[in-house]
Design an enzyme around this catalytic site. Structure first.
Site, PDB file in Angstrom:
ATOM      1  N   GLY A 277       0.661  -1.321  -0.389  1.00  0.00           N
ATOM      2  CA  GLY A 277       0.313   0.078   0.037  1.00  0.00           C
ATOM      3  C   GLY A 277       0.726   1.269  -0.029  1.00  0.00           C
TER       4      GLY A 277
ATOM      5  CG  LEU B  21      -2.576  -2.447  -3.984  1.00  0.00           C
ATOM      6  CD1 LEU B  21      -1.881  -1.992  -4.988  1.00  0.00           C
ATOM      7  CD2 LEU B  21      -2.807  -1.400  -2.721  1.00  0.00           C
ATOM      8  CG  ASP B  22       1.391  -3.012  -3.422  1.00  0.00           C
ATOM      9  OD1 ASP B  22       1.658  -3.465  -4.457  1.00  0.00           O
ATOM     10  OD2 ASP B  22       1.020  -2.758  -2.682  1.00  0.00           O
ATOM     11  CD  GLU B  23      -0.858  -9.779  -2.007  1.00  0.00           C
ATOM     12  OE1 GLU B  23      -0.202 -11.145  -1.807  1.00  0.00           O
ATOM     13  OE2 GLU B  23      -1.353  -9.617  -0.164  1.00  0.00           O
TER      14      GLU B  23
END
Lengths: 278, 278, 278, 278
Positions: A196, A222-224
């Site tokens: 995040g 997100l960001d995964e």
């Protein structure tokens, strides 16, 4: 005329795959310049990347390979040539600048089709390199409205990969799906730590002794997405979060450029939410 | 009964080697659990390490492989089992202690036959682990006299590798030749920097910002043998040479243990004065 | 008006230095924003870097400090401001490009006065950034003749540091002495390993598992000057020397830029042939 | 007789602290062998660690320092001597063994009072080193019941720090509070990534390219205490989670031992939920 190709195969694992595939190369008289395999035992999945040289027709070779591997196989026979990429950025110049210098040097093995940014801060830098720059402000627009403008711009170009060189906006699922497995992002932390916003501030507040950066394919989580490359540097109590941010930029740009080279050289397989990298 | 073996082949490079070798495995119905290859293009040399499982006779498999590869090939079919090692040390306990703890834990995949030292400092430590300890003082002896005593001791044992766990004596060519490619040493610098005596003092005097350690096979050129593993740590102006030495010990022991594991798992090929490591 | 200065003092060690110096700051009502000291016990030498803020006259502060420290002291009271640098390069763009991008971004805390190169390869890149570029070919010239041309060019400019951003020529003692402690070089190995020409080829031939880069001040002993920064990356048997060179470029440019930032922020003391870095 | 002490002061920041404190040392004729300071600008907090030598009475020096610093100051004047530690472990030998070997070597600068474990696996190893071993099984006991037995055992000993050398149980708030700022733990991930159980499995599933370990003080927030030291190693797709676990052990033990040395040498200040380390 002799030529060279990268052959990438991934399929469910089966007995004799190395033999069957190398037999195809052998029967056609092809040289194996380089060969790497991997079997994911958990998912029972086989990955192979072979660089072959000799006389062959790409489609024929593809079809012959298809005839000896399981039906679910994804086979790619790729003749090395410059790929096309599109860059998205916001305001920071370090990751973008690193790619522009490599491109100008002919080191990138790719052509930059354009740079798109939601601020005009980077326009001067990009124009120094004679690359088309599109400034598409998000001001006053919904996320969807802004993205539809960006997509209209993108869709003028043919490209292999889209690189988010510190593009500080969250993408919608529709956008991500439109360019599946084609978007490479740099996140400014060693994921999964500090997902995040403002990871350096998070890192500073947590008091970590190491910070890092992560290049990954973008998915809807997100960001995964699947991680391609990561690296870290040491920090200490003397670093305020702005110092971490400044020091971190060097890691970010190097990790992104390293990931980009891997992707452009067809060295990266996506394996579920992970990567296999040869 | 099904069994497993590590097959190691190195030979001059030739077309079709992967095919020919994998055909042998395929025809015998063997599974390939793991496979890695490498071609040294400068020396035109092929290296392959394959873990196979299934029903086979070691000698038959060896001979069949020999029939399909170039005549100069070195072929090893190794059924995994604990190897035997001998340790030589002097006074420092860190590298030796690290190996002893791993051994006691069953983590080493090797049996320590004995420890030989030219001082008796380490006797207490070694005896804590119920390992035979031989103290062979070099005092008043020529290098040759001392070595002949050490060799007499060594030759009571069968062993696969001799590990110099900070054995601070230079070996004679006769000694090295007697145990060719069997001696693994840890040198307390990132070779080729700081060859010879007291590398930490040399590093301190040079003012380097990084120190390291190197595990390598011993040859007759001092500190010049094929490198197996290296690692480094940062230092700064606050480190006196004794601080470097102290900090360096952690790198030394980890690098030596890492190299030892590679060697014991048959992952290391010697390639001229270099190594190929799978 | 309140201002800020970096105070750098180095002198022979003596009792009470911290007290005497901090008393000067205290008596003048200055704030200490940051303070670091170090005593080199071997050379009995004291180093201190303090960032002070408040009301003061630079010369007065200097003189007052001089009155409380040993006579051999070197005292610098530096008001932070952009320093001036000159870049020398040859053909490679990575280290130069990294500095140019930082400069364009305003991140460098220095002004690039010009770039001088012995080939014209980099002219296009430098001109993209509107920096004066001087091409001074060495062809047909003796080392001295070429250097006298370079020096004539240099001497048009005032500058604080000269940065050799992969300037692939050996400097004469006369040149080095003319710009003593002002020349920062990047060497493409972890010195003192691989001194001299083509360190990547040397590294490849030695079979090392780690390569690196070293930024250092230039002295008359080739590759022997005080080291400012070093870093390394892992390599393996798959790297030919050209691959090492390519991978090494990222380390080179980051190490050089890191060293340059340290130097420009007045964080580096030269201590004999070593550095003290705060 | 001349002696030496480590003076640690932390207090709210104020003008003139370095001057006031160094004046105390100066007026008493003490030598400063080493001095480091830091001001946390966010919390406006001052930290200083000075090694002084000369003639002094510990209590007098303490009181005189107290008279010149803010009232909230925490002042410690510590004469270096072996500290006492207690080790808690479960089944794994690597971190414990590393500390035992250092202890036996006299390198630890601490005395191990005892080892307490909730399994008896490590009894043989500990007894090899003639250290008292207490096996306190948790079987059939509530967390509180087990802890009260462990505390009864602990409370027989005087100690400075309790080291959790892979003690695989979660501690209750009551336990943590009883030994506040005295418990050092090693967590097998680069926190804050992979908090909680089986971080290697989490790391494997996330597909990270780097794994690490974190030594920290234990607080009531699981894996959230002030971080003392961290380090990492690279991994790749070939690592199953058991391979990560095996490779990670080396990082765990080195990071724990490094953190322990920092703590035992009084180099660590706790600053809110962070640390300042000199």
């Amino acid at each position: 005329m002799e030529k060279r190709a990268r052959v990438l195969i991934d399929c469910e694992d089966a007995k004799g795959l190395v033999y069957q595939i190398s037999k195809v190369f052998y029967d056609r008289g092809l040289n194996i310049d380089n060969n790497r395999e991997f079997v994911d035992k958990e998912y029972k999945r086989f990955f192979m990347r072979t660089v072959v040289s000799g006389h062959f027709d790409v489609e024929e070779l593809h079809d012959e390979l298809a005839s000896v591997v399981p039906a679910d196989a994804r086979i790619r026979v790729i003749e090395p040539s410059d790929k096309k990429i599109i860059l998205l950025a916001t305001k920071e110049s370090h990751a973008l600048g690193d790619i522009l210098v490599r491109h100008a040097d002919g080191e990138l093995d790719a052509t930059i089709e354009c740079v798109i940014a939601n601020h005009n801060t980077l326009e001067t830098l990009v124009k120094r390199f004679d690359i088309p720059f599109f400034y598409i402000s998000a001001e006053g627009l919904s996320r969807e409205e802004h993205e539809s403008k960006v997509m209209a711009c993108i869709d003028q170009f043919k490209f292999d990969y889209m690189v988010l060189a510190k593009y500080m906006r969250i993408l919608t699922p529709a956008f991500v799906e439109a360019y599946e497995k084609k978007i490479v992002n740099i996140h400014h932390s060693f994921l999964p730590a500090f997902i995040g916003a403002n990871p350096y501030k998070q890192a500073y507040e947590r008091g970590v002794k190491i910070i890092g950066a992560t290049a990954h394919f973008v998915t809807n989580d997100l960001d995964e997405g699947p991680i391609i490359a990561q690296d870290v540097i040491p920090v200490n109590h003397r670093f305020e979060w702005k110092d971490m941010q400044k020091a971190g930029r060097d890691v970010e740009k190097i990790v992104l450029s390293r990931a980009l080279a891997l992707v452009l050289h067809d060295r990266v397989f996506v394996n579920g939410n992970k990567t296999v990298i040869f």
